[in-house]
Design a protein around this motif. Structure first.
Motif, PDB file in Angstrom:
ATOM      1  N   GLY A   2     -17.683  19.699  29.139  1.00  0.00           N
ATOM      2  CA  GLY A   2     -18.338  18.565  29.028  1.00  0.00           C
ATOM      3  C   GLY A   2     -17.691  17.233  29.577  1.00  0.00           C
ATOM      4  N   LEU A   3     -17.375  16.140  28.889  1.00  0.00           N
ATOM      5  CA  LEU A   3     -16.470  14.991  29.542  1.00  0.00           C
ATOM      6  C   LEU A   3     -15.262  15.385  29.756  1.00  0.00           C
ATOM      7  N   GLY A   4     -14.739  15.406  30.810  1.00  0.00           N
ATOM      8  CA  GLY A   4     -13.488  15.733  30.997  1.00  0.00           C
ATOM      9  C   GLY A   4     -12.651  16.855  30.364  1.00  0.00           C
ATOM     10  N   GLY A   5     -13.281  17.764  30.235  1.00  0.00           N
ATOM     11  CA  GLY A   5     -12.884  18.950  29.554  1.00  0.00           C
ATOM     12  C   GLY A   5     -13.074  19.557  28.205  1.00  0.00           C
ATOM     13  N   ILE A   6     -13.662  18.190  27.693  1.00  0.00           N
ATOM     14  CA  ILE A   6     -14.306  18.223  26.257  1.00  0.00           C
ATOM     15  C   ILE A   6     -15.597  18.834  26.017  1.00  0.00           C
ATOM     16  N   SER A   7     -15.674  19.851  25.473  1.00  0.00           N
ATOM     17  CA  SER A   7     -16.893  20.721  25.219  1.00  0.00           C
ATOM     18  C   SER A   7     -17.642  19.912  24.170  1.00  0.00           C
ATOM     19  N   ILE A   8     -18.950  20.322  24.106  1.00  0.00           N
ATOM     20  CA  ILE A   8     -20.217  19.650  23.260  1.00  0.00           C
ATOM     21  C   ILE A   8     -19.441  19.982  21.883  1.00  0.00           C
ATOM     22  N   TRP A   9     -18.925  21.338  21.383  1.00  0.00           N
ATOM     23  CA  TRP A   9     -18.506  21.414  20.330  1.00  0.00           C
ATOM     24  C   TRP A   9     -17.563  20.443  19.817  1.00  0.00           C
ATOM     25  N   GLN A  10     -16.476  20.136  20.625  1.00  0.00           N
ATOM     26  CA  GLN A  10     -15.475  19.430  20.226  1.00  0.00           C
ATOM     27  C   GLN A  10     -15.898  17.999  19.701  1.00  0.00           C
ATOM     28  N   LEU A  11     -16.885  17.679  20.779  1.00  0.00           N
ATOM     29  CA  LEU A  11     -17.675  16.338  20.271  1.00  0.00           C
ATOM     30  C   LEU A  11     -18.346  16.093  19.104  1.00  0.00           C
ATOM     31  N   LEU A  12     -19.014  17.322  18.872  1.00  0.00           N
ATOM     32  CA  LEU A  12     -19.643  17.233  17.586  1.00  0.00           C
ATOM     33  C   LEU A  12     -18.605  17.365  16.450  1.00  0.00           C
ATOM     34  N   ILE A  13     -17.536  18.244  16.390  1.00  0.00           N
ATOM     35  CA  ILE A  13     -16.360  18.057  15.335  1.00  0.00           C
ATOM     36  C   ILE A  13     -15.918  16.727  15.043  1.00  0.00           C
ATOM     37  N   ILE A  14     -15.836  16.162  16.093  1.00  0.00           N
ATOM     38  CA  ILE A  14     -15.319  14.687  16.246  1.00  0.00           C
ATOM     39  C   ILE A  14     -16.170  13.793  15.450  1.00  0.00           C
ATOM     40  N   LEU A  15     -17.475  13.745  15.943  1.00  0.00           N
ATOM     41  CA  LEU A  15     -18.663  13.104  15.417  1.00  0.00           C
ATOM     42  C   LEU A  15     -18.675  13.264  13.919  1.00  0.00           C
ATOM     43  N   ALA A  16     -18.457  14.718  13.368  1.00  0.00           N
ATOM     44  CA  ALA A  16     -18.540  14.857  12.071  1.00  0.00           C
ATOM     45  C   ALA A  16     -17.482  14.301  11.283  1.00  0.00           C
ATOM     46  N   ILE A  17     -16.207  14.412  11.631  1.00  0.00           N
ATOM     47  CA  ILE A  17     -15.140  13.792  11.136  1.00  0.00           C
ATOM     48  C   ILE A  17     -15.105  12.233  11.019  1.00  0.00           C
ATOM     49  N   VAL A  18     -15.630  11.576  12.025  1.00  0.00           N
ATOM     50  CA  VAL A  18     -16.048  10.113  11.803  1.00  0.00           C
ATOM     51  C   VAL A  18     -17.053   9.766  10.980  1.00  0.00           C
ATOM     52  N   VAL A  19     -18.084  10.595  10.933  1.00  0.00           N
ATOM     53  CA  VAL A  19     -19.101  10.475   9.752  1.00  0.00           C
ATOM     54  C   VAL A  19     -18.412  10.537   8.384  1.00  0.00           C
ATOM     55  N   MET A  20     -17.443  11.533   8.205  1.00  0.00           N
ATOM     56  CA  MET A  20     -17.206  11.789   6.821  1.00  0.00           C
ATOM     57  C   MET A  20     -16.051  10.599   6.426  1.00  0.00           C
ATOM     58  N   LEU A  21     -15.219  10.035   7.563  1.00  0.00           N
ATOM     59  CA  LEU A  21     -14.607   9.023   7.233  1.00  0.00           C
ATOM     60  C   LEU A  21     -15.228   7.796   6.755  1.00  0.00           C
ATOM     61  N   PHE A  22     -15.932   7.348   7.433  1.00  0.00           N
ATOM     62  CA  PHE A  22     -16.663   6.016   7.631  1.00  0.00           C
ATOM     63  C   PHE A  22     -17.960   6.003   6.728  1.00  0.00           C
ATOM     64  N   GLY A  23     -18.742   7.129   6.796  1.00  0.00           N
ATOM     65  CA  GLY A  23     -20.036   7.292   6.011  1.00  0.00           C
ATOM     66  C   GLY A  23     -21.114   6.709   7.077  1.00  0.00           C
ATOM     67  N   THR A  24     -22.240   7.007   6.354  1.00  0.00           N
ATOM     68  CA  THR A  24     -23.584   6.587   7.514  1.00  0.00           C
ATOM     69  C   THR A  24     -23.818   5.422   7.419  1.00  0.00           C
ATOM     70  N   LYS A  25     -23.722   4.742   6.217  1.00  0.00           N
ATOM     71  CA  LYS A  25     -23.983   3.378   5.975  1.00  0.00           C
ATOM     72  C   LYS A  25     -23.169   2.448   6.954  1.00  0.00           C
ATOM     73  N   ARG A  26     -21.886   2.759   6.549  1.00  0.00           N
ATOM     74  CA  ARG A  26     -20.944   1.852   7.334  1.00  0.00           C
ATOM     75  C   ARG A  26     -20.944   1.963   8.905  1.00  0.00           C
ATOM     76  N   LEU A  27     -21.129   3.070   9.310  1.00  0.00           N
ATOM     77  CA  LEU A  27     -21.483   3.187  10.792  1.00  0.00           C
ATOM     78  C   LEU A  27     -22.826   2.602  11.247  1.00  0.00           C
ATOM     79  N   ARG A  28     -23.721   2.673  10.369  1.00  0.00           N
ATOM     80  CA  ARG A  28     -25.175   1.915  10.723  1.00  0.00           C
ATOM     81  C   ARG A  28     -24.895   0.387  10.828  1.00  0.00           C
TER      82      ARG A  28
END
Length: 79
Positions: A2-28
């Motif tokens: 993916g981007l600079g050696g980061i695979s799509i799976w790593q990006l999805l894991i990071i996205l899942a962690i961010v969603v769990m930390l902040f919640g969808t309402k706050r991100l929206r």
């Protein structure tokens, strides 16, 4: 890869962690605020360009009128 050696799976894991930390309402809300800030910035830039563009056009018109007046005052010269 993916981007600079980061695979799509790593990006999805990071996205899942961010969603769990902040919640969808706050991100929206953050996304909406960011979008409005960018929209306001673009409007300010376009308004500034319009203001500067009118001044530039006015100066160009004044200069062309000055040149026309100067040419009208000169007598025709023979070559």
């Amino acid at each position: 890869m993916g981007l600079g050696g980061i695979s799509i799976w790593q990006l999805l894991i990071i996205l899942a962690i961010v969603v769990m930390l902040f919640g969808t309402k706050r991100l929206r809300n953050i996304g909406g605020d960011l979008g409005e800030a960018i929209k306001g910035f673009k409007n300010s830039v376009s308004d500034n360009n319009k203001d500067n563009g009118n001044d530039i056009n006015k100066d160009a018109t004044d200069q062309s009128l000055d040149n026309t007046d100067a040419n009208a005052e000169k007598p025709d010269q023979e070559k």
